[in-house]
Enzyme design. Structure first.
Site, PDB file in Angstrom:
ATOM      1  N   ASN A 150       0.875  -1.173   0.000  1.00 18.85           N
ATOM      2  CA  ASN A 150       0.000   0.000   0.000  1.00 18.85           C
ATOM      3  C   ASN A 150       0.911   1.220   0.000  1.00 18.85           C
ATOM      4  O   ASN A 150       1.456   1.603   1.029  1.00 18.85           O
ATOM      5  CB  ASN A 150      -0.908  -0.007   1.225  1.00 18.85           C
ATOM      6  CG  ASN A 150      -1.922   1.119   1.224  1.00 18.85           C
ATOM      7  OD1 ASN A 150      -1.846   2.046   0.425  1.00 18.85           O
ATOM      8  ND2 ASN A 150      -2.883   1.057   2.118  1.00 18.85           N
ATOM      9  N   ARG A 157      -2.564  -2.210  -3.545  1.00 12.78           N
ATOM     10  CA  ARG A 157      -3.813  -1.481  -3.348  1.00 12.78           C
ATOM     11  C   ARG A 157      -3.759  -0.237  -4.226  1.00 12.78           C
ATOM     12  O   ARG A 157      -2.850   0.587  -4.106  1.00 12.78           O
ATOM     13  CB  ARG A 157      -3.984  -1.058  -1.892  1.00 12.78           C
ATOM     14  CG  ARG A 157      -5.254  -0.228  -1.684  1.00 12.78           C
ATOM     15  CD  ARG A 157      -5.277   0.408  -0.322  1.00 12.78           C
ATOM     16  NE  ARG A 157      -6.497   1.207  -0.149  1.00 12.78           N
ATOM     17  CZ  ARG A 157      -6.524   2.436   0.340  1.00 12.78           C
ATOM     18  NH1 ARG A 157      -5.404   3.032   0.715  1.00 12.78           N
ATOM     19  NH2 ARG A 157      -7.657   3.096   0.458  1.00 12.78           N
ATOM     20  N   HIS A 182     -13.454   2.186  -0.680  1.00  8.02           N
ATOM     21  CA  HIS A 182     -13.469   1.102   0.316  1.00  8.02           C
ATOM     22  C   HIS A 182     -14.044  -0.188  -0.263  1.00  8.02           C
ATOM     23  O   HIS A 182     -14.472  -1.075   0.487  1.00  8.02           O
ATOM     24  CB  HIS A 182     -14.283   1.481   1.564  1.00  8.02           C
ATOM     25  CG  HIS A 182     -13.687   2.561   2.399  1.00  8.02           C
ATOM     26  ND1 HIS A 182     -14.458   3.433   3.150  1.00  8.02           N
ATOM     27  CD2 HIS A 182     -12.400   2.930   2.617  1.00  8.02           C
ATOM     28  CE1 HIS A 182     -13.668   4.282   3.785  1.00  8.02           C
ATOM     29  NE2 HIS A 182     -12.404   3.997   3.485  1.00  8.02           N
ATOM     30  N   ARG A 240     -12.930  14.368   7.691  1.00  7.95           N
ATOM     31  CA  ARG A 240     -13.686  14.791   6.507  1.00  7.95           C
ATOM     32  C   ARG A 240     -15.117  15.140   6.880  1.00  7.95           C
ATOM     33  O   ARG A 240     -15.734  14.482   7.716  1.00  7.95           O
ATOM     34  CB  ARG A 240     -13.700  13.683   5.445  1.00  7.95           C
ATOM     35  CG  ARG A 240     -12.346  13.337   4.882  1.00  7.95           C
ATOM     36  CD  ARG A 240     -12.484  12.233   3.840  1.00  7.95           C
ATOM     37  NE  ARG A 240     -11.182  11.740   3.406  1.00  7.95           N
ATOM     38  CZ  ARG A 240     -10.886  10.454   3.246  1.00  7.95           C
ATOM     39  NH1 ARG A 240     -11.805   9.527   3.482  1.00  7.95           N
ATOM     40  NH2 ARG A 240      -9.687  10.085   2.845  1.00  7.95           N
ATOM     41  N   GLU A 273      -8.315  -5.988   4.556  1.00  6.40           N
ATOM     42  CA  GLU A 273      -8.062  -5.618   3.172  1.00  6.40           C
ATOM     43  C   GLU A 273      -6.806  -6.281   2.627  1.00  6.40           C
ATOM     44  O   GLU A 273      -6.746  -6.640   1.447  1.00  6.40           O
ATOM     45  CB  GLU A 273      -7.976  -4.092   3.057  1.00  6.40           C
ATOM     46  CG  GLU A 273      -9.318  -3.412   3.304  1.00  6.40           C
ATOM     47  CD  GLU A 273      -9.216  -1.900   3.328  1.00  6.40           C
ATOM     48  OE1 GLU A 273      -9.525  -1.276   2.302  1.00  6.40           O
ATOM     49  OE2 GLU A 273      -8.841  -1.349   4.379  1.00  6.40           O
TER      50      GLU A 273
END
Length: 375
Positions: free
Chosen positions: A7, A66, A155, A214, A356
């Site tokens: 990642n 990813r 996601h 956010r 993940e």
């Protein structure tokens, strides 16, 4: 098959080495671009040293990356070649903070191990099944045709993994229901028969739920108002992506700290939990309708798996759907998928841990295996 999962960030490189369900090594290289780690190639050299020591002479068979944005082209994991790398790079304008770093990581692997099979696994891919009425914005068609302005969702790797886990827990072939992936970034997805039919994140990961930093959904005219008041483009980006959400409401983006402060009577923290839980409950209600009746509501990711008080706050707002938590089950600490609702609940409420890295490794092994000639 031994899989290295990468990642890549602009200044960091997170990795994990897996063989099936076993994690053989994992780590994080930070401050890439500074003196000790001048670039991703140097970071990869450090990873290589750490991984080699852990593997004891065994070799990596493939690398899974990813990749945040796959645009409209990529609906599933793909074996990387030069053309795929350039295609990912062409999507940089849609994910300027993420895709360039992924491309850098891919090229660093290519330079170091030219013959190493590499697979790109896209966060947006699971949401390529969204019907047009869900991904369209009500703006002139030219904006979609010229700039690709539409809802993509994110996601997806986590949502797909958790949907499979929920189906297994419920004993069904496919999952129909609502999944809430709640971490510092948060999204909720409506899944029907194992496919995404709506999701809260949109053109960017900013849309939707109240997140750690956010804002989530906001009236676009607020941005126009602030521009007229002298805010710059960078000011707005920083405001909405880094200084809003729980941080903007409560002063911190750590849900544990917010919950502790709320329990101690802090009005800002209590308000933050009320706003965030209300926003999520609204989405859950809408997505219950979108899937034609949910089999279950699923919580996952850091907050979803660990913040019992926040789960309770959300479900308390969903009494009209007939949901009811079992307090003891909800407070239980476990890394296992489990049901946390009562027998009287209209449909189950689940906690299904996400992974993940496992999903990326599994996809990488499948793609590489399918690409190799039969013995």
């Amino acid at each position: 098959m031994i899989i290295l999962v990468i990642n890549s960030g602009s200044s960091s490189l997170k990795y994990q080495v897996r063989e099936g369900d076993d994690v053989l090594a994992e780590g994080l290289v930070e401050r890439i671009g500074e003196a000790e780690v001048p670039d991703h190639a140097a970071a990869l050299d450090r990873v290589d040293g750490e991984v080699s020591a852990a593997l004891g002479g065994r070799a990596i068979d493939a690398v899974g990356h990813r990749v945040v944005h796959g645009g409209e082209r990529f609906s599933e994991p793909v074996l990387i070649d030069n053309e795929i790398t350039r295609a990912i790079e062409r999507l940089n304008p849609l994910a300027p903070l993420h895709n360039p770093a992924a491309v850098t990581g891919i090229r660093a692997i290519t330079d170091k191990w030219p013959d190493m099979p590499q697979v790109a696994v896209f966060d947006t891919a699971f949401h390529r099944t969204l019907p047009e009425h869900a991904w369209r914005y009500a703006v002139p068609d030219e904006l979609y045709r010229k700039f690709g302005i539409r809802r993509y969702g994110f996601h997806g790797t986590s949502h797909a993994f958790v949907a499979r886990g929920a189906a297994a827990l419920l004993g069904t072939d496919t999952f129909t229901g609502v999944i809430a992936h709640l971490g510092n970034g948060a999204s909720v997805t409506a899944v029907r028969d194992g496919e995404s039919v709506d999701t809260s994140m949109g053109f960017t990961p900013l849309e939707g739920l109240v997140m750690g930093t956010r804002s989530g959904d906001i009236d676009p005219s607020i941005l126009l108002f602030l521009l007229r008041e002298g805010y710059t483009e960078q000011d707005l980006d920083t405001l909405l992506n880094r200084n809003s959400g729980l941080k903007g409401l409560a002063g911190t983006n750590d849900m544990r700290s917010v919950t502790e402060a709320a329990d101690a009577g802090d009005p800002r923290a209590r308000r933050a939990i009320e706003v965030a839980s209300y926003r999520l409950a609204k989405y859950v209600g809408g997505y219950h309708v979108a899937v034609g009746g949910a089999q279950a509501l699923v919580f996952t990711a850091g907050i979803g798996e660990n913040a019992a008080a926040f789960r309770a706050a959300v479900v308390a707002r969903l009494g009209a759907l007939g949901l009811e938590l079992d307090e003891a089950r909800n407070r239980e600490r476990s890394r296992e998928a489990r049901i946390i609702s009562t027998e009287a609940s209209a449909f189950p409420v689940l906690v299904v841990p996400t992974d993940e890295e496992a999903a990326i490794a599994e996809a990488t092994a499948a793609v590489v295996g399918a690409s190799q000639p039969a013995a």
